[in-house]
Scaffold this motif. Structure first.
Motif, PDB file in Angstrom:
ATOM      1  N   ARG A  44       3.053  -1.161  -7.021  1.00  0.00           N
ATOM      2  CA  ARG A  44       3.057  -2.210  -5.989  1.00  0.00           C
ATOM      3  C   ARG A  44       4.477  -2.661  -5.684  1.00  0.00           C
ATOM      4  O   ARG A  44       4.841  -2.854  -4.510  1.00  0.00           O
ATOM      5  CB  ARG A  44       2.218  -3.396  -6.442  1.00  0.00           C
ATOM      6  CG  ARG A  44       2.161  -4.527  -5.405  1.00  0.00           C
ATOM      7  CD  ARG A  44       1.164  -5.589  -5.782  1.00  0.00           C
ATOM      8  NE  ARG A  44       1.542  -6.266  -7.024  1.00  0.00           N
ATOM      9  CZ  ARG A  44       0.780  -7.192  -7.616  1.00  0.00           C
ATOM     10  NH1 ARG A  44      -0.398  -7.512  -7.108  1.00  0.00           N
ATOM     11  NH2 ARG A  44       1.181  -7.761  -8.726  1.00  0.00           N
ATOM     12  N   GLU A  76       6.156  -0.061  -3.523  1.00  0.00           N
ATOM     13  CA  GLU A  76       5.706  -0.161  -2.128  1.00  0.00           C
ATOM     14  C   GLU A  76       6.415  -1.304  -1.399  1.00  0.00           C
ATOM     15  O   GLU A  76       6.796  -1.157  -0.226  1.00  0.00           O
ATOM     16  CB  GLU A  76       4.192  -0.394  -2.086  1.00  0.00           C
ATOM     17  CG  GLU A  76       3.356   0.823  -2.426  1.00  0.00           C
ATOM     18  CD  GLU A  76       1.868   0.539  -2.300  1.00  0.00           C
ATOM     19  OE1 GLU A  76       1.102   1.501  -2.137  1.00  0.00           O
ATOM     20  OE2 GLU A  76       1.468  -0.652  -2.354  1.00  0.00           O
ATOM     21  N   GLU A  77       6.582  -2.438  -2.071  1.00  0.00           N
ATOM     22  CA  GLU A  77       7.219  -3.593  -1.435  1.00  0.00           C
ATOM     23  C   GLU A  77       8.705  -3.350  -1.176  1.00  0.00           C
ATOM     24  O   GLU A  77       9.260  -3.865  -0.195  1.00  0.00           O
ATOM     25  CB  GLU A  77       7.046  -4.826  -2.326  1.00  0.00           C
ATOM     26  CG  GLU A  77       5.591  -5.295  -2.427  1.00  0.00           C
ATOM     27  CD  GLU A  77       5.404  -6.388  -3.466  1.00  0.00           C
ATOM     28  OE1 GLU A  77       6.373  -6.682  -4.201  1.00  0.00           O
ATOM     29  OE2 GLU A  77       4.289  -6.954  -3.548  1.00  0.00           O
ATOM     30  N   PRO A 101       6.864   5.275   4.616  1.00  0.00           N
ATOM     31  CA  PRO A 101       5.526   5.606   4.110  1.00  0.00           C
ATOM     32  C   PRO A 101       5.581   6.230   2.720  1.00  0.00           C
ATOM     33  O   PRO A 101       6.513   6.977   2.382  1.00  0.00           O
ATOM     34  CB  PRO A 101       5.005   6.618   5.137  1.00  0.00           C
ATOM     35  CG  PRO A 101       6.238   7.226   5.729  1.00  0.00           C
ATOM     36  CD  PRO A 101       7.272   6.146   5.736  1.00  0.00           C
ATOM     37  N   GLU A 144       2.723   7.712  -0.588  1.00  0.00           N
ATOM     38  CA  GLU A 144       1.375   8.074  -0.990  1.00  0.00           C
ATOM     39  C   GLU A 144       1.408   8.388  -2.476  1.00  0.00           C
ATOM     40  O   GLU A 144       2.472   8.404  -3.091  1.00  0.00           O
ATOM     41  CB  GLU A 144       0.897   9.300  -0.198  1.00  0.00           C
ATOM     42  CG  GLU A 144       1.822  10.506  -0.358  1.00  0.00           C
ATOM     43  CD  GLU A 144       1.474  11.638   0.571  1.00  0.00           C
ATOM     44  OE1 GLU A 144       0.462  12.316   0.279  1.00  0.00           O
ATOM     45  OE2 GLU A 144       2.217  11.855   1.556  1.00  0.00           O
ATOM     46  N   CYS A 191      -3.788  -3.570 -10.280  1.00  0.00           N
ATOM     47  CA  CYS A 191      -3.558  -4.531  -9.201  1.00  0.00           C
ATOM     48  C   CYS A 191      -3.653  -3.757  -7.894  1.00  0.00           C
ATOM     49  O   CYS A 191      -3.619  -2.527  -7.875  1.00  0.00           O
ATOM     50  CB  CYS A 191      -2.199  -5.223  -9.349  1.00  0.00           C
ATOM     51  SG  CYS A 191      -0.790  -4.111  -9.195  1.00  0.00           S
ATOM     52  N   GLU A 192      -3.771  -4.481  -6.805  1.00  0.00           N
ATOM     53  CA  GLU A 192      -3.984  -3.835  -5.506  1.00  0.00           C
ATOM     54  C   GLU A 192      -2.687  -3.281  -4.943  1.00  0.00           C
ATOM     55  O   GLU A 192      -1.661  -3.956  -4.930  1.00  0.00           O
ATOM     56  CB  GLU A 192      -4.593  -4.834  -4.519  1.00  0.00           C
ATOM     57  CG  GLU A 192      -4.997  -4.213  -3.190  1.00  0.00           C
ATOM     58  CD  GLU A 192      -5.721  -5.186  -2.282  1.00  0.00           C
ATOM     59  OE1 GLU A 192      -5.884  -4.871  -1.091  1.00  0.00           O
ATOM     60  OE2 GLU A 192      -6.117  -6.268  -2.785  1.00  0.00           O
ATOM     61  N   CYS A 193      -2.742  -2.033  -4.492  1.00  0.00           N
ATOM     62  CA  CYS A 193      -1.624  -1.404  -3.800  1.00  0.00           C
ATOM     63  C   CYS A 193      -2.065  -1.014  -2.393  1.00  0.00           C
ATOM     64  O   CYS A 193      -3.250  -0.815  -2.143  1.00  0.00           O
ATOM     65  CB  CYS A 193      -1.143  -0.167  -4.555  1.00  0.00           C
ATOM     66  SG  CYS A 193      -0.341  -0.523  -6.132  1.00  0.00           S
ATOM     67  N   ASP A 194      -1.120  -0.886  -1.481  1.00  0.00           N
ATOM     68  CA  ASP A 194      -1.452  -0.586  -0.091  1.00  0.00           C
ATOM     69  C   ASP A 194      -1.820   0.884   0.113  1.00  0.00           C
ATOM     70  O   ASP A 194      -2.823   1.197   0.749  1.00  0.00           O
ATOM     71  CB  ASP A 194      -0.276  -0.957   0.819  1.00  0.00           C
ATOM     72  CG  ASP A 194      -0.059  -2.453   0.891  1.00  0.00           C
ATOM     73  OD1 ASP A 194      -1.036  -3.205   0.719  1.00  0.00           O
ATOM     74  OD2 ASP A 194       1.094  -2.874   1.092  1.00  0.00           O
ATOM     75  N   SER A 195      -1.003   1.794  -0.397  1.00  0.00           N
ATOM     76  CA  SER A 195      -1.234   3.215  -0.122  1.00  0.00           C
ATOM     77  C   SER A 195      -1.268   4.088  -1.364  1.00  0.00           C
ATOM     78  O   SER A 195      -1.673   5.242  -1.294  1.00  0.00           O
ATOM     79  CB  SER A 195      -0.151   3.740   0.827  1.00  0.00           C
ATOM     80  OG  SER A 195       1.142   3.460   0.317  1.00  0.00           O
ATOM     81  N   GLN A 222      -2.965   5.055  -4.750  1.00  0.00           N
ATOM     82  CA  GLN A 222      -4.262   4.882  -5.415  1.00  0.00           C
ATOM     83  C   GLN A 222      -4.049   4.491  -6.877  1.00  0.00           C
ATOM     84  O   GLN A 222      -3.255   5.119  -7.587  1.00  0.00           O
ATOM     85  CB  GLN A 222      -5.059   6.180  -5.337  1.00  0.00           C
ATOM     86  CG  GLN A 222      -6.458   6.091  -5.939  1.00  0.00           C
ATOM     87  CD  GLN A 222      -7.195   7.415  -5.916  1.00  0.00           C
ATOM     88  OE1 GLN A 222      -6.604   8.476  -5.700  1.00  0.00           O
ATOM     89  NE2 GLN A 222      -8.499   7.365  -6.138  1.00  0.00           N
TER      90      GLN A 222
END
Length: 422
Positions: free
Chosen positions: A54, A57-58, A63, A65, A76-80, A82
């Motif tokens: 995470r 990503e921040e 982009p 993956e 915890c939640e990630c955008d792209s 998994q």
């Protein structure tokens, strides 16, 4: 237990400073690689892998993956990217799924692509991938044998790498010809990146001969299938000199040393001297505790080798040889042994905890101790010496409300020990 006394509150403040020094986003910011022409694929494993993903990503402008695996309850939640979960400290089928997902994410990459590997402690169990000819059950049996052996992490990893399809640099080999940049939060003594999570993206020169020597020297009782495989394995783990690794980079972005220095600053700001004994202490937890206790008693009674008030800080990774059937981890075992050695002291208090927030398999990171801890245990009906003999430190500390339960921290730089002598 919530810290109640001023000394306990200070110990917790030092622990929190140590955790903050290993914050994933702050640690990653200084090590972001140059953008590639092609894709950016993130892979990772460990108890703090989701938080690292995470944070990446921040921080990353573009982009991404990929896939990472962490322990159950640590995601915890990630955008792209998994985030998968698997078992720790003993592998399970979800670990097999996660390992295959990483290989799938690396399939078909080119020299223009970039792989960012986010690796931290706990990854060895999470990346279940037995070598051809072995099964998950074999890997589970090996892990249980290693955990019970009391062998140091280097010896355990020497064996793990030889029976795995993903450890010892094999995951990085699967990414070729893409460049792999490994960003590692170290939880091992000495901060050797090849030892963190058994080095899935960092090969080393330790081969089958060294693994067999580790088994012999540390009297590790291997499961029959593992022993047979190790005796006749067709090849060693990848060679770090192999040209396929030539373009790769490896960076240790956070470590016990940096975290202990942050804790020392908290103590000094409170007007108390701080001494870092070492950030890479290994050995049997109960024996390491006796050495720490002897130093603490010497300070308390003779003001040497340091004048009180002083905080002794140390890190590293102790081990526990299983002798009984109790509950606990290496930090709680350290503390129970320490408590017995400082029994009756009015001027000593301590906190030892795993920086990932979990000590062993229970929900505590560690516990608090002072000179009255063992007396309180006896009053609660617990014989502390018998509990130590049965590897049952968790039960002993639970009986007196002494467990330290901060919850998952999102990072892992190994053990944190702070001993305050007034």
């Amino acid at each position: 237990m919530t810290a109640t006394t001023p000394d306990e509150k200070l110990l917790v403040q030092m622990f929190e400073a140590a955790i903050k020094a290993a914050d994933p986003k702050a640690a990653l910011a200084a090590y972001l690689p140059a953008k590639p022409k092609g894709r950016v694929v993130v892979i990772g494993a460990g108890k703090g892998a989701a938080q690292l993903a995470r944070a990446f990503e921040e921080l990353w402008d573009g982009p991404v993956e990929g896939v990472v695996v962490t322990r159950y309850g640590y995601s915890c939640e990630c955008d792209s990217v998994q985030v998968l979960e698997a078992a720790h400290p003993v592998p399970d089928p979800a670990g097999l799924v996660a390992s295959q997902a990483m290989f799938d994410a690396l399939a078909g990459l080119t020299k223009d692509d970039l792989v960012v590997a986010l690796v931290c402690g706990g990854g060895s169990a999470l990346l279940a991938a037995p070598a051809p000819g072995l099964t998950l059950e074999d890997e589970v049996a090996l892990n249980q044998a290693l955990l019970a052996s009391g062998a140091p992490i280097g010896a355990m990893n020497a064996v793990r790498k030889q029976i795995s399809a993903i450890k010892g640099g094999r995951l990085a080999a699967a990414a070729y010809p893409a460049r792999v940049v490994s960003l590692i939060v170290s939880d091992v003594p000495g901060d050797d990146p090849a030892q963190v999570a058994s080095g899935p993206t960092v090969p080393d020169a330790v081969g089958r001969a060294e693994a067999l020597a580790a088994v012999r020297d540390h009297k590790i009782v291997l499961p029959p299938a593992i022993a047979s495989f190790l005796d006749s394995a067709p090849e060693d783990a990848p060679d770090p000199a192999d040209p396929i690794f030539a373009k790769n980079e490896v960076h240790v972005i956070a470590s016990a040393a940096k975290s202990l220095e942050a804790a020392a600053t908290v103590a000094e700001n409170a007007g108390i001297s701080a001494v870092i004994l070492s950030d890479s202490i290994e050995g049997e937890a109960r024996e390491v505790a006796k050495v720490h206790a002897a130093i603490a008693r010497e300070i308390g009674t003779k003001s040497r080798p340091f004048n009180p008030p002083v905080v002794l800080l140390s890190g590293g990774e102790t081990t526990v040889t299983l002798r009984g059937a109790g509950k606990g981890g290496r930090n709680s075992e350290f503390l129970l042994s320490f408590a017995l050695e400082v029994e009756g002291a009015a001027d000593v208090s301590a906190l030892a905890a795993d920086t990932d927030g979990i000590d062993g398999s229970e929900d505590n990171a560690g516990a608090f101790v002072n000179g009255q801890t063992t007396a309180a245990m006896r009053q609660a009906g617990i014989d502390p010496a018998a509990a130590l003999a049965n590897n049952d430190a968790w039960t002993a500390f639970d009986a007196v409300g002494g467990l330290f339960v901060p919850g998952p921290t999102g990072t892992n730089v190994n053990d944190f020990r702070a001993i305050l002598i007034r």
